[in-house]
Design a protein around this motif. Structure first.
Motif, PDB file in Angstrom:
ATOM      1  N   ILE A 203     -58.898 -22.114 -48.488  1.00 54.47           N
ATOM      2  CA  ILE A 203     -60.260 -22.515 -48.126  1.00 54.47           C
ATOM      3  C   ILE A 203     -60.914 -21.448 -47.264  1.00 54.47           C
ATOM      4  O   ILE A 203     -60.411 -21.087 -46.192  1.00 54.47           O
ATOM      5  CB  ILE A 203     -60.264 -23.855 -47.354  1.00 54.47           C
ATOM      6  N   SER A 204     -62.056 -20.941 -47.746  1.00 53.31           N
ATOM      7  CA  SER A 204     -62.905 -20.070 -46.943  1.00 53.31           C
ATOM      8  C   SER A 204     -64.177 -20.834 -46.620  1.00 53.31           C
ATOM      9  O   SER A 204     -64.719 -21.529 -47.485  1.00 53.31           O
ATOM     10  CB  SER A 204     -63.236 -18.796 -47.725  1.00 53.31           C
ATOM     11  N   SER A 205     -64.663 -20.711 -45.405  1.00 52.56           N
ATOM     12  CA  SER A 205     -65.789 -21.532 -44.971  1.00 52.56           C
ATOM     13  C   SER A 205     -67.144 -20.992 -45.417  1.00 52.56           C
ATOM     14  O   SER A 205     -68.161 -21.645 -45.233  1.00 52.56           O
ATOM     15  CB  SER A 205     -65.789 -21.667 -43.446  1.00 52.56           C
ATOM     16  N   GLY A 206     -67.165 -19.809 -46.025  1.00 56.34           N
ATOM     17  CA  GLY A 206     -68.437 -19.177 -46.360  1.00 56.34           C
ATOM     18  C   GLY A 206     -69.325 -20.011 -47.258  1.00 56.34           C
ATOM     19  O   GLY A 206     -70.521 -20.173 -46.998  1.00 56.34           O
ATOM     20  N   GLU A 207     -68.758 -20.562 -48.324  1.00 54.78           N
ATOM     21  CA  GLU A 207     -69.556 -21.331 -49.285  1.00 54.78           C
ATOM     22  C   GLU A 207     -70.157 -22.575 -48.639  1.00 54.78           C
ATOM     23  O   GLU A 207     -71.344 -22.874 -48.810  1.00 54.78           O
ATOM     24  CB  GLU A 207     -68.683 -21.738 -50.477  1.00 54.78           C
ATOM     25  N   GLU A 208     -69.337 -23.293 -47.877  1.00 46.54           N
ATOM     26  CA  GLU A 208     -69.824 -24.521 -47.233  1.00 46.54           C
ATOM     27  C   GLU A 208     -70.835 -24.203 -46.133  1.00 46.54           C
ATOM     28  O   GLU A 208     -71.806 -24.939 -45.932  1.00 46.54           O
ATOM     29  CB  GLU A 208     -68.630 -25.296 -46.646  1.00 46.54           C
ATOM     30  N   THR A 209     -70.627 -23.092 -45.414  1.00 47.80           N
ATOM     31  CA  THR A 209     -71.569 -22.687 -44.373  1.00 47.80           C
ATOM     32  C   THR A 209     -72.932 -22.360 -44.969  1.00 47.80           C
ATOM     33  O   THR A 209     -73.967 -22.773 -44.449  1.00 47.80           O
ATOM     34  CB  THR A 209     -71.027 -21.465 -43.602  1.00 47.80           C
ATOM     35  N   ALA A 210     -72.936 -21.617 -46.075  1.00 45.88           N
ATOM     36  CA  ALA A 210     -74.200 -21.272 -46.738  1.00 45.88           C
ATOM     37  C   ALA A 210     -74.918 -22.521 -47.224  1.00 45.88           C
ATOM     38  O   ALA A 210     -76.143 -22.621 -47.139  1.00 45.88           O
ATOM     39  CB  ALA A 210     -73.936 -20.320 -47.898  1.00 45.88           C
ATOM     40  N   ARG A 211     -74.147 -23.484 -47.715  1.00 42.26           N
ATOM     41  CA  ARG A 211     -74.757 -24.736 -48.169  1.00 42.26           C
ATOM     42  C   ARG A 211     -75.428 -25.455 -47.002  1.00 42.26           C
ATOM     43  O   ARG A 211     -76.519 -26.022 -47.134  1.00 42.26           O
ATOM     44  CB  ARG A 211     -73.687 -25.618 -48.810  1.00 42.26           C
ATOM     45  N   GLU A 212     -74.774 -25.437 -45.843  1.00 42.49           N
ATOM     46  CA  GLU A 212     -75.343 -26.090 -44.665  1.00 42.49           C
ATOM     47  C   GLU A 212     -76.614 -25.380 -44.203  1.00 42.49           C
ATOM     48  O   GLU A 212     -77.588 -26.029 -43.798  1.00 42.49           O
ATOM     49  CB  GLU A 212     -74.307 -26.119 -43.532  1.00 42.49           C
ATOM     50  N   VAL A 213     -76.626 -24.055 -44.265  1.00 42.76           N
ATOM     51  CA  VAL A 213     -77.829 -23.291 -43.919  1.00 42.76           C
ATOM     52  C   VAL A 213     -78.982 -23.703 -44.820  1.00 42.76           C
ATOM     53  O   VAL A 213     -80.107 -23.941 -44.357  1.00 42.76           O
ATOM     54  CB  VAL A 213     -77.570 -21.772 -44.040  1.00 42.76           C
ATOM     55  N   SER A 214     -78.713 -23.819 -46.106  1.00 43.15           N
ATOM     56  CA  SER A 214     -79.751 -24.215 -47.054  1.00 43.15           C
ATOM     57  C   SER A 214     -80.317 -25.591 -46.721  1.00 43.15           C
ATOM     58  O   SER A 214     -81.539 -25.785 -46.736  1.00 43.15           O
ATOM     59  CB  SER A 214     -79.169 -24.218 -48.479  1.00 43.15           C
ATOM     60  N   VAL A 215     -79.440 -26.534 -46.411  1.00 46.25           N
ATOM     61  CA  VAL A 215     -79.884 -27.898 -46.091  1.00 46.25           C
ATOM     62  C   VAL A 215     -80.748 -27.909 -44.829  1.00 46.25           C
ATOM     63  O   VAL A 215     -81.803 -28.546 -44.780  1.00 46.25           O
ATOM     64  CB  VAL A 215     -78.672 -28.833 -45.924  1.00 46.25           C
ATOM     65  N   ILE A 216     -80.312 -27.177 -43.802  1.00 46.15           N
ATOM     66  CA  ILE A 216     -81.035 -27.181 -42.531  1.00 46.15           C
ATOM     67  C   ILE A 216     -82.394 -26.494 -42.669  1.00 46.15           C
ATOM     68  O   ILE A 216     -83.405 -26.977 -42.154  1.00 46.15           O
ATOM     69  CB  ILE A 216     -80.189 -26.517 -41.427  1.00 46.15           C
ATOM     70  N   LEU A 217     -82.450 -25.375 -43.380  1.00 44.17           N
ATOM     71  CA  LEU A 217     -83.737 -24.714 -43.597  1.00 44.17           C
ATOM     72  C   LEU A 217     -84.681 -25.613 -44.396  1.00 44.17           C
ATOM     73  O   LEU A 217     -85.882 -25.662 -44.125  1.00 44.17           O
ATOM     74  CB  LEU A 217     -83.542 -23.386 -44.319  1.00 44.17           C
ATOM     75  N   GLY A 218     -84.123 -26.314 -45.359  1.00 45.27           N
ATOM     76  CA  GLY A 218     -84.951 -27.244 -46.125  1.00 45.27           C
ATOM     77  C   GLY A 218     -85.474 -28.379 -45.266  1.00 45.27           C
ATOM     78  O   GLY A 218     -86.653 -28.756 -45.358  1.00 45.27           O
ATOM     79  N   TYR A 219     -84.615 -28.899 -44.397  1.00 43.61           N
ATOM     80  CA  TYR A 219     -85.015 -29.989 -43.507  1.00 43.61           C
ATOM     81  C   TYR A 219     -86.138 -29.565 -42.574  1.00 43.61           C
ATOM     82  O   TYR A 219     -87.092 -30.321 -42.326  1.00 43.61           O
ATOM     83  CB  TYR A 219     -83.809 -30.469 -42.702  1.00 43.61           C
ATOM     84  N   HIS A 220     -86.038 -28.339 -42.055  1.00 39.03           N
ATOM     85  CA  HIS A 220     -87.053 -27.828 -41.124  1.00 39.03           C
ATOM     86  C   HIS A 220     -88.244 -27.187 -41.853  1.00 39.03           C
ATOM     87  O   HIS A 220     -89.160 -26.684 -41.197  1.00 39.03           O
ATOM     88  CB  HIS A 220     -86.429 -26.805 -40.174  1.00 39.03           C
TER      89      HIS A 220
END
Length: 268
Positions: A205-222
């Motif tokens: 497990i590398s956290s990069g993919e999940e981290t990028a997904r979280e960035v996308s969600v947060i930018l979309g939310y804001h």
């Protein structure tokens, strides 16, 4: 919103996160800062890691970033909550995303974590995993030789295999875990070697993919995602020599790197 995303790391390891950000958010601009001069962070005292991280953050804040990704597990463990309290922009670390990805993957509830001394000592991953599922069994192992090896560009071949095999011997011999978290963003550069040592039955497990997904969600939310049409120009900064950084960046990101600059960080 045409402000860049800021990414900080102790060296080249955060490029593994930057790569996923570029893949999932192809229109967003990135400003990356790797503190190669003072890498590795893992063996350093907590106070020193906090100081260095804050110095990098201050450098990127002057670039008018709209979100900060702490693409370093040690820095995430020691500074995430502090920065989330102090900054008026979203701040994302790599530990929680990595923990979530591992829990989705494990079948026997036995998860291994390898990382720097600082990350393993902080118990950030066991805390994150148990915060999601208290029944998870966690085995932690520090691998202090990995980061210096990656920073020197040794990521494949017999030398890399021997170092990885020796470091992971104790956790491999137990044959308990079915999932292994790469608890340092340098380690995905060694992923193929780590997989070869651990065997195909262990999920890496590398956290990069999940981290990028979280960035996308947060930018979309804001509502701060860039909505235009462009091929963004990213900027890369390093505090140390740029030659090895450039070679690894080109290899890992698989794109031409036209702008690599030395960062003049204000130190206390």
């Amino acid at each position: 919103m045409d402000q860049p995303i800021g990414v900080i790391d102790s060296g080249v390891g955060g490029l593994t996160v930057a790569s996923e950000l570029m893949r999932q958010l192809p229109k967003e601009r990135l400003i990356y800062l790797g503190d190669t001069l003072r890498c590795p962070y893992g063996p350093r005292p907590k106070e020193e890691v906090i100081q260095y991280t804050l110095e990098m953050v201050n450098f990127l804040l002057k670039q008018d970033i709209k979100l900060l990704v702490i693409a370093c597990n040690t820095a995430t463990a020691f500074t995430l909550e502090l920065l989330q309290e102090q900054l008026d922009i979203p701040v994302i670390g790599v530990i929680q995303p990595g923990a979530r990805a591992a829990i989705k993957m494990t079948k026997n509830m036995q998860i291994g974590v390898i990382g720097t001394e600082g990350t393993i000592r902080s118990r950030a991953y066991p805390d994150a995993l148990h915060g999601i599922n208290s029944e998870i069994e966690v085995q932690g192992l520090s691998c202090p030789d990995f980061v210096p090896m990656v920073e020197q560009g040794v990521i494949t071949g017999p030398e890399a295999y021997q170092v990885v095999e020796t470091a992971l011997q104790s956790i491999k011999e137990k044959q308990i875990i079915d999932t292994l978290i790469l608890g340092c963003t340098h380690y995905p550069l060694l992923k193929d070697t780590i997989q070869a040592v651990m065997g195909e039955d262990v999920h890496i497990i590398s956290s990069g993919e999940e981290t990028a997904r979280e960035v996308s969600v947060i930018l979309g939310y804001h509502q701060t995602l860039y909505e235009g049409d462009r091929s963004p120009k990213h900027r890369f900064y390093t505090t140390g020599p740029w030659e090895i950084f450039e070679r690894i960046a080109i290899q890992w990101l698989d794109i031409p790197i036209n702008i690599i600059e030395n960062a003049n960080i204000e130190t206390n």
